[in-house]
Write a protein that holds these residues in place. Structure first.
Motif, PDB file in Angstrom:
ATOM      1  N   CYS B   6       7.872   1.537 -17.380  1.00  0.00           N
ATOM      2  CA  CYS B   6       7.061   0.853 -16.372  1.00  0.00           C
ATOM      3  C   CYS B   6       6.571   1.904 -15.369  1.00  0.00           C
ATOM      4  O   CYS B   6       7.148   2.985 -15.233  1.00  0.00           O
ATOM      5  CB  CYS B   6       7.842  -0.263 -15.679  1.00  0.00           C
ATOM      6  N   GLU B   7       5.509   1.548 -14.697  1.00  0.00           N
ATOM      7  CA  GLU B   7       4.888   2.450 -13.729  1.00  0.00           C
ATOM      8  C   GLU B   7       5.515   2.181 -12.361  1.00  0.00           C
ATOM      9  O   GLU B   7       5.510   1.035 -11.899  1.00  0.00           O
ATOM     10  CB  GLU B   7       3.393   2.143 -13.693  1.00  0.00           C
ATOM     11  N   ILE B   8       6.092   3.188 -11.748  1.00  0.00           N
ATOM     12  CA  ILE B   8       6.623   2.984 -10.402  1.00  0.00           C
ATOM     13  C   ILE B   8       6.064   4.063  -9.459  1.00  0.00           C
ATOM     14  O   ILE B   8       5.650   5.132  -9.894  1.00  0.00           O
ATOM     15  CB  ILE B   8       8.170   2.949 -10.355  1.00  0.00           C
ATOM     16  N   PHE B   9       6.082   3.736  -8.180  1.00  0.00           N
ATOM     17  CA  PHE B   9       5.488   4.614  -7.182  1.00  0.00           C
ATOM     18  C   PHE B   9       6.592   5.184  -6.293  1.00  0.00           C
ATOM     19  O   PHE B   9       7.394   4.429  -5.737  1.00  0.00           O
ATOM     20  CB  PHE B   9       4.477   3.836  -6.332  1.00  0.00           C
ATOM     21  N   ILE B  10       6.616   6.506  -6.200  1.00  0.00           N
ATOM     22  CA  ILE B  10       7.652   7.183  -5.420  1.00  0.00           C
ATOM     23  C   ILE B  10       7.031   7.691  -4.117  1.00  0.00           C
ATOM     24  O   ILE B  10       6.078   8.482  -4.144  1.00  0.00           O
ATOM     25  CB  ILE B  10       8.223   8.390  -6.198  1.00  0.00           C
ATOM     26  N   HIS B  11       7.592   7.242  -3.010  1.00  0.00           N
ATOM     27  CA  HIS B  11       7.096   7.656  -1.690  1.00  0.00           C
ATOM     28  C   HIS B  11       8.189   8.492  -1.016  1.00  0.00           C
ATOM     29  O   HIS B  11       9.219   7.956  -0.624  1.00  0.00           O
ATOM     30  CB  HIS B  11       6.792   6.429  -0.825  1.00  0.00           C
TER      31      HIS B  11
END
Lengths: 166, 179
Positions: B6-11
């Motif tokens: 799955c595509e996840i966003f790391i901040h």
């Protein structure tokens, strides 16, 4: 071989910032069956989600000419994905009278007809060319401005109470 | 789930957000290491997931509120943390970020999670200053003393400095193109 403006644009399409908008359902690249078979750079076809209004679509397609990206702003027009042609001005989305929405998506003749079909906004290079004062406007297009700034700006208009439908 | 990425966003504070593909059986710590967050840095940061919208449910007359956003255990898997659904991972030294918003000679304050978006803070501020919801969309946040207007999708963790854990905004009206 891709040109530098095209490479930069496509890199920005891969950015987390662009992908977040896609994941949120706020915008996306137009599907292949919504664009002309001979579509080519610098034209890019994108949809932007809109708030629900009676008899209005839940998204608007735009044809964005991104030549010179990011050195100069793009210029855009609404796109009819079924006819695969620009949307006639009479069928453009509408805003409350005198609202910011209505002024940005104006459908009268402006700049002696040169402006027809473009967006009246500092993120569109057609009006910017005739409005030197807009270079101090906020928001303004700089070489740090990206397609994500552009999409967030117009997506916010389509979610505002000033947007009334088509 | 464990087979499909799955595509996840790391901040991560001070860096541009990253998009990564992660499998359900991956441990979040490994995903973060893959996103070039060193273990020593990780140890100094709080990690949150999702987006925090507590402020939107806050009563209008409530003053000096604060988000309650639990930190998560980075030794859990992507699947256990439901990241296919919650999407965002935030790593920041600030557990909470103190926000002040100025408008009309008044100031309203609240503490937000680094995982709150600028959109959430903006909607909260418009409500706090009792702007008409039908016409308030033209009012946006601008960082005090600048003309910088963070994007609605940006998270506070990207805007706040880890040294101060605070941001001051003015609520300003968007200019309508003229001329």
């Amino acid at each position: 071989m891709e040109k530098p403006d095209q490479r930069l644009f496509e890199a920005d399409l891969q950015s987390a910032e662009f992908r977040i908008g896609v994941a949120n359902g706020q915008w996306g690249l137009a599907e292949q069956d919504k664009i002309p078979p001979d579509a080519a750079w610098p034209n890019v076809y994108i949809w932007i989600a809109a708030a629900s209004r009676p008899n209005a679509p839940d998204r608007f397609y735009i044809r964005l000419n991104a030549a010179g990206y990011r050195s100069v702003p793009p210029t855009s027009s609404f796109w009819d994905p079924e006819k695969k042609a620009p949307v006639e001005l009479a069928r453009w989305p509408k805003g409350k009278p005198d609202s910011r929405f209505a002024k940005v998506f104006r459908t009268d003749t402006w700049q002696n007809g040169k402006g027809d079909g473009a967006f009246y906004h500092p993120y569109d290079r057609v009006p910017v060319a005739d409005h030197p004062g807009w270079t101090s406007a906020v928001p303004k297009w700089t070489d740090k401005t990206t397609i994500v700034n552009y999409l967030e700006e117009f997506h916010a208009l389509f979610r505002s109470g000033d947007y009334v439908g088509v | 789930m464990t087979e499909i990425a799955c595509e996840i966003f790391i901040h991560i504070q001070g860096r541009a957000p990253k998009v990564v593909a992660a499998k359900g059986d991956q441990v979040l710590r490994d995903v973060l290491l893959g996103a070039e967050l060193a273990a020593e840095e990780m140890a100094e940061m709080a990690v949150f997931i999702g987006e925090c919208q507590d402020a939107l449910a806050e009563p209008e007359d409530h003053e000096d509120g604060a988000d309650v956003h639990a930190e998560i255990d980075i030794n859990l898997t992507v699947e256990a943390l439901e990241l296919h659904h919650r999407k965002h991972v935030h790593c920041h030294k600030c557990r909470l970020i103190a926000i002040e918003v100025n408008f009309g000679g008044k100031t309203k304050g609240r503490k937000f999670s680094p995982a709150a978006t600028i959109e959430t803070v903006t909607v909260w501020a418009r409500k706090k200053f009792r702007l008409d919801p039908a016409s308030s969309a033209e009012y946006v946040l601008q960082i005090c003393g600048t003309t910088d207007r963070p994007r609605p999708n940006q998270h506070l963790g990207e805007v706040a400095s880890p040294e101060t854990c605070a941001v001051c905004f003015d609520l300003v009206k968007e200019e309508t193109p003229q001329g």
